[in-house]
Motif scaffolding. Structure first.
Motif, mmCIF file in Angstrom:
data_model
loop_
_atom_site.group_PDB
_atom_site.id
_atom_site.type_symbol
_atom_site.label_atom_id
_atom_site.label_comp_id
_atom_site.label_asym_id
_atom_site.label_seq_id
_atom_site.Cartn_x
_atom_site.Cartn_y
_atom_site.Cartn_z
ATOM 1 N N VAL A 175 54.314 90.383 66.407
ATOM 2 C CA VAL A 175 53.283 91.228 66.996
ATOM 3 C C VAL A 175 52.080 91.474 66.092
ATOM 4 O O VAL A 175 51.158 92.183 66.471
ATOM 5 C CB VAL A 175 53.868 92.579 67.468
ATOM 6 N N GLY A 176 52.086 90.893 64.919
ATOM 7 C CA GLY A 176 50.951 91.071 64.021
ATOM 8 C C GLY A 176 51.030 90.132 62.846
ATOM 9 O O GLY A 176 52.099 89.610 62.524
ATOM 10 N N THR A 177 49.879 89.910 62.222
ATOM 11 C CA THR A 177 49.827 89.010 61.078
ATOM 12 C C THR A 177 48.639 89.311 60.186
ATOM 13 O O THR A 177 47.641 89.885 60.633
ATOM 14 C CB THR A 177 49.762 87.539 61.538
ATOM 15 N N VAL A 178 48.765 88.920 58.941
ATOM 16 C CA VAL A 178 47.682 88.950 57.964
ATOM 17 C C VAL A 178 47.991 87.845 56.961
ATOM 18 O O VAL A 178 49.162 87.576 56.662
ATOM 19 C CB VAL A 178 47.564 90.331 57.276
ATOM 20 N N THR A 179 46.951 87.201 56.465
ATOM 21 C CA THR A 179 47.127 86.154 55.463
ATOM 22 C C THR A 179 46.323 86.518 54.227
ATOM 23 O O THR A 179 45.204 87.034 54.336
ATOM 24 C CB THR A 179 46.670 84.781 56.019
ATOM 25 N N VAL A 180 46.904 86.257 53.060
ATOM 26 C CA VAL A 180 46.221 86.459 51.781
ATOM 27 C C VAL A 180 46.006 85.079 51.167
ATOM 28 O O VAL A 180 46.965 84.342 50.936
ATOM 29 C CB VAL A 180 47.035 87.328 50.803
ATOM 30 N N LEU A 181 44.734 84.751 50.929
ATOM 31 C CA LEU A 181 44.373 83.492 50.281
ATOM 32 C C LEU A 181 43.883 83.774 48.868
ATOM 33 O O LEU A 181 43.376 84.864 48.597
ATOM 34 C CB LEU A 181 43.218 82.819 51.045
ATOM 35 N N PRO A 182 43.980 82.788 47.979
ATOM 36 C CA PRO A 182 43.309 82.961 46.691
ATOM 37 C C PRO A 182 41.806 83.092 46.948
ATOM 38 O O PRO A 182 41.243 82.341 47.759
ATOM 39 C CB PRO A 182 43.619 81.664 45.938
ATOM 40 N N HIS A 183 41.155 84.040 46.308
ATOM 41 C CA HIS A 183 39.717 84.225 46.522
ATOM 42 C C HIS A 183 38.964 83.030 45.953
ATOM 43 O O HIS A 183 39.304 82.521 44.889
ATOM 44 C CB HIS A 183 39.233 85.530 45.878
ATOM 45 N N ARG A 184 37.949 82.595 46.650
ATOM 46 C CA ARG A 184 37.211 81.387 46.265
ATOM 47 C C ARG A 184 36.390 81.558 44.988
ATOM 48 O O ARG A 184 36.052 80.573 44.348
ATOM 49 C CB ARG A 184 36.334 80.910 47.416
ATOM 50 N N GLU A 185 36.074 82.785 44.603
ATOM 51 C CA GLU A 185 35.242 83.018 43.423
ATOM 52 C C GLU A 185 35.901 83.881 42.354
ATOM 53 O O GLU A 185 35.548 83.785 41.189
ATOM 54 C CB GLU A 185 33.911 83.664 43.839
ATOM 55 N N ARG A 186 36.831 84.731 42.748
ATOM 56 C CA ARG A 186 37.455 85.674 41.800
ATOM 57 C C ARG A 186 38.934 85.360 41.629
ATOM 58 O O ARG A 186 39.710 85.484 42.566
ATOM 59 C CB ARG A 186 37.299 87.104 42.316
ATOM 60 N N ARG A 187 39.305 84.997 40.430
ATOM 61 C CA ARG A 187 40.702 84.646 40.146
ATOM 62 C C ARG A 187 41.636 85.854 40.222
ATOM 63 O O ARG A 187 42.834 85.700 40.387
ATOM 64 C CB ARG A 187 40.810 84.001 38.780
ATOM 65 N N ASP A 188 41.077 87.056 40.077
ATOM 66 C CA ASP A 188 41.898 88.271 40.065
ATOM 67 C C ASP A 188 41.991 88.937 41.438
ATOM 68 O O ASP A 188 42.498 90.048 41.558
ATOM 69 C CB ASP A 188 41.339 89.277 39.056
ATOM 70 N N ALA A 189 41.513 88.252 42.485
ATOM 71 C CA ALA A 189 41.475 88.861 43.819
ATOM 72 C C ALA A 189 42.064 87.928 44.870
ATOM 73 O O ALA A 189 42.016 86.710 44.752
ATOM 74 C CB ALA A 189 40.036 89.216 44.197
ATOM 75 N N GLY A 190 42.603 88.559 45.897
ATOM 76 C CA GLY A 190 43.050 87.834 47.074
ATOM 77 C C GLY A 190 42.080 88.112 48.206
ATOM 78 O O GLY A 190 41.451 89.174 48.253
ATOM 79 N N LEU A 191 41.955 87.161 49.112
ATOM 80 C CA LEU A 191 41.082 87.299 50.273
ATOM 81 C C LEU A 191 41.949 87.453 51.518
ATOM 82 O O LEU A 191 42.767 86.582 51.827
ATOM 83 C CB LEU A 191 40.170 86.079 50.408
ATOM 84 N N ILE A 192 41.780 88.562 52.206
ATOM 85 C CA ILE A 192 42.506 88.835 53.449
ATOM 86 C C ILE A 192 41.786 88.141 54.600
ATOM 87 O O ILE A 192 40.581 88.324 54.790
ATOM 88 C CB ILE A 192 42.552 90.354 53.727
#
Length: 174
Positions: A74-91
């Motif tokens: 019933v729901g989803t979210v994906t975390v990708l490696p951020h394209r510019e910041r090594r210390d961040a994830g992109l939702i």
């Protein structure tokens, strides 16, 4: 009805596809996703198999799903490696099915994403939300995301960049 949040498994590509098609059929999809039902439906099985494999197991990305006690996704979210910041994830790919909104599913998904990101040694979660998608902006703000002051502009419009700082204890930093 109870909801559990967990990471997908690589062999669940059919469920990944079904949930994505449901998300793309949502009325808010044109300002929330970079895809259409028609385009996604035309993808071969190998596309969906790769997509699931790249967000499961020890992959650098993680797709998390909210599953009911009867097994429905019933729901989803994906975390990708951020394209510019090594210390961040992109939702990306945030979706909660109609009938489950307002019940804390998005909170559970984003909290699980934060927990996963902390486990990867990340200090921030970032997301981009269309400037006209006020409903999503409100939800993200309630879940600890704040506007960074940056605006991304692409062919689909302008998007606010929002950030959720992660504390080492697993709680949101003030």
């Amino acid at each position: 009805m109870s909801i559990a949040v967990r990471r997908i498994e690589a062999d669940e590509w059919r469920e990944v596809k079904a949930l994505r098609l449901l998300a793309l059929a949502d009325p808010a999809a044109p300002i929330a996703f970079l895809d259409t039902v028609e385009r996604a439906s035309a993808q071969p099985d190998a596309f969906w198999q790769d997509r699931a494999a790249n967000a499961a197991g020890d992959a650098a990305a993680a797709q998390l799903v909210a599953v009911t006690d009867t097994g429905g996704w019933v729901g989803t979210v994906t975390v990708l490696p951020h394209r510019e910041r090594r210390d961040a994830g992109l939702i990306v790919g945030v979706f909660v099915a109609e009938g489950h909104r307002g019940a804390g599913v998005i909170d559970a998904l984003l909290d699980a994403a934060a927990e996963w990101a902390l486990g990867q040694g990340l200090s921030d979660l970032l997301l981009e939300v269309h400037v006209d998608n006020e409903r999503a902006q409100s939800v993200y703000a309630r879940c600890g995301f704040v506007r960074s002051g940056e605006i991304e502009t692409a062919g689909f419009g302008r998007e606010w960049v929002m950030r959720r700082a992660l504390a080492p204890t697993g709680s949101v930093q003030a």
